[in-house]
Write a protein that holds these residues in place. Structure first.
Motif, short mmCIF file in Angstrom:
data_model
loop_
_atom_site.label_atom_id
_atom_site.label_comp_id
_atom_site.label_asym_id
_atom_site.label_seq_id
_atom_site.Cartn_x
_atom_site.Cartn_y
_atom_site.Cartn_z
N MET A 149 0.80 -1.22 0.00
CA MET A 149 0.00 0.00 0.00
C MET A 149 0.84 1.27 0.00
O MET A 149 0.44 2.27 -0.61
N ASP A 150 1.99 1.29 0.67
CA ASP A 150 2.82 2.51 0.65
C ASP A 150 3.18 2.89 -0.77
O ASP A 150 3.00 4.05 -1.18
N GLU A 151 3.67 1.93 -1.52
CA GLU A 151 4.09 2.19 -2.90
C GLU A 151 2.90 2.57 -3.77
O GLU A 151 2.97 3.51 -4.57
N ILE A 152 1.80 1.83 -3.61
CA ILE A 152 0.61 2.09 -4.44
C ILE A 152 0.03 3.47 -4.11
O ILE A 152 -0.29 4.26 -5.01
N CYS A 153 -0.08 3.78 -2.81
CA CYS A 153 -0.63 5.10 -2.42
C CYS A 153 0.26 6.23 -2.93
O CYS A 153 -0.25 7.26 -3.38
N SER A 154 1.57 6.04 -2.84
CA SER A 154 2.43 7.16 -3.23
C SER A 154 2.35 7.40 -4.75
O SER A 154 2.34 8.54 -5.21
N LEU A 155 2.23 6.33 -5.53
CA LEU A 155 2.04 6.50 -6.98
C LEU A 155 0.72 7.19 -7.29
O LEU A 155 0.63 8.09 -8.14
#
Ligand code: PLP
Length: 383
Positions: A149-155
């Motif tokens: 989720m960190d990576e997906i949210c930041s994108l």
């Protein structure tokens, strides 16, 4: 007539009542709240929102309905694009089609089996160049495991695209200590009969945006305007949850943590008995996340083991044991032929590989240890 002695069937995932459900159902009967609204609905919404830590929750007739409402609230319309995990149940993507929008499928990555941030990045960058970003992305937490989720949210923040987190399978799971399903603009849960807790059928839409959920309830009750007569300016749906079913949900929510423990114990037993077999690879659990282990899933390497998923499924079926292959990726479904799809990398099609080699084992929280041993022994014998 020949009566064959058959062993009791072991199911993949069955309902597991706590015993308290009848109390809430009785309340509904005693007060004659036999309707798609009422005190159990209000209480179930509050209790679930408080459990997962969102400001609000709206109880609806299914997880699919919750996804449909989330897309509608994000103003998804005909011709719009919506990105969606490819490795998932069809219900994640059907609502995109209900609205006449076009799904773009995103591959998995190997560490969570969920949406690949690197595939998502390419897809977003292409969409940005074409000047047509998706209206939403639907990211799925498969078998209880949170996506990255960190990576997906930041994108998604970078491109300003809202996230709908399909947490139908991951109620009770956490990502870095925060409840799965609470990372996007909207999250959805399912209470279908096979999920970790059930109302026989039902769903929940969660969000911190209280106004949006007000609108969700409006859409879910035929979009009836405030007026003494029946007045409608927008198209709505009949998607609210029954007050009787919400009663079942309240009692189920009380035991959710026990159900998570039970399913994790089932995973641990399978792991202990089978993980040392060469070619058996259990679904990983990402660091700093806790999966509810809704279903124990693993991949089996045909070369190392000499057995195929298909043959193992047949061997289990002969022993009256229900197991299933991993979801068939949506970009491989005839329904979505010709739709765009982004692989993890040029040569890595992770979801396709997981589909070819993946299997889900019986994981009901009320499965006994003896029953689980039957599954384990059947697999060992077959090897
Ligand atoms: C079960 C499920 C749904 C749909 O939920 P229903 O309540 O059956 O409509 C959606 N997405 C995933 C990933 C599911 O497993």
């Amino acid at each position: 007539m020949v009566i064959t002695q058959q062993k009791n069937r072991i199911f993949l995932s069955t309902p597991h009542m706590s015993g308290n459900e009848q109390k809430y159902i009785q309340d509904a009967f005693d007060t004659n709240w036999i309707a798609p609204l009422g005190p159990n609905v209000d209480a179930f919404e509050e209790e679930l929102a408080s459990f997962v830590g969102t400001r609000d929750a709206a109880a609806v007739s299914s997880g699919t309905a919750a996804i449909h409402l989330a897309l509608r609230l994000l103003d998804v319309q005909k011709g719009d694009k919506v990105f969606c995990s490819s490795l998932t149940f069809i219900a994640s993507a059907n609502p995109i089609m209900y609205l006449g929008a076009e799904p773009v499928f995103i591959d998995s990555e190997p560490e969570t089996w969920n949406m690949s941030p690197q595939a998502l990045e390419r897809a977003l960058s292409d969409a940005h160049k074409e000047g047509k970003l998706p209206k939403a992305i639907i990211t799925v937490n498969l078998y209880g495991q949170s996506a990255k989720m960190d990576e997906i949210c930041s994108l998604c923040n970078k491109y300003n695209v809202p996230i709908i987190e399909d947490a139908a399978e991951s109620l009770g799971s956490t990502y870095k200590g925060k409840a799965s399903g609470t990372f996007g603009k909207f999250g959805i849960y399912s209470f279908n009969g096979n999920k970790i807790i059930t109302t026989s059928g039902g769903g929940m839409l969660v969000s911190d945006d209280v106004e949006a959920l007000k609108k969700a309830r409006f859409f879910a009750t035929q979009a009836r305007d405030v007026a003494p007569h029946y007045q409608h300016s927008e198209m709505g749906y009949n998607y609210r949850m029954s007050n009787i079913l919400a009663g079942i949900g309240r009692a189920q929510l009380e035991v959710l943590e026990d159900r998570v423990k039970a399913r994790r114990l089932i995973f641990a037993r399978y792991y202990q008995e089978l993980s040392s077999i060469p070619g058996f690879y259990f679904m990983p659990e990402l660091e700093n996340t806790q999966s509810n282990r809704w279903l124990t899933a693993l991949t089996i390497d045909e070369k190392e083991t000499g057995i195929s998923i298909q043959s193992l499924l047949e061997a289990l079926a002969e022993e009256n044991i229900e197991a299933r292959p991993v979801w068939k990726p949506l970009h491989m479904q005839p329904l979505f032929e010709g739709m765009k799809y982004y692989s993890h990398s040029e040569n890595d099609h992770v979801a396709e590989q997981l589909f070819k080699t993946g299997i889900c084992l019986p994981s009901s929280s009320n499965m006994t240890e003896i029953e689980q041993q039957r599954v384990i022994q059947c697999i060992k014998k077959f090897l």
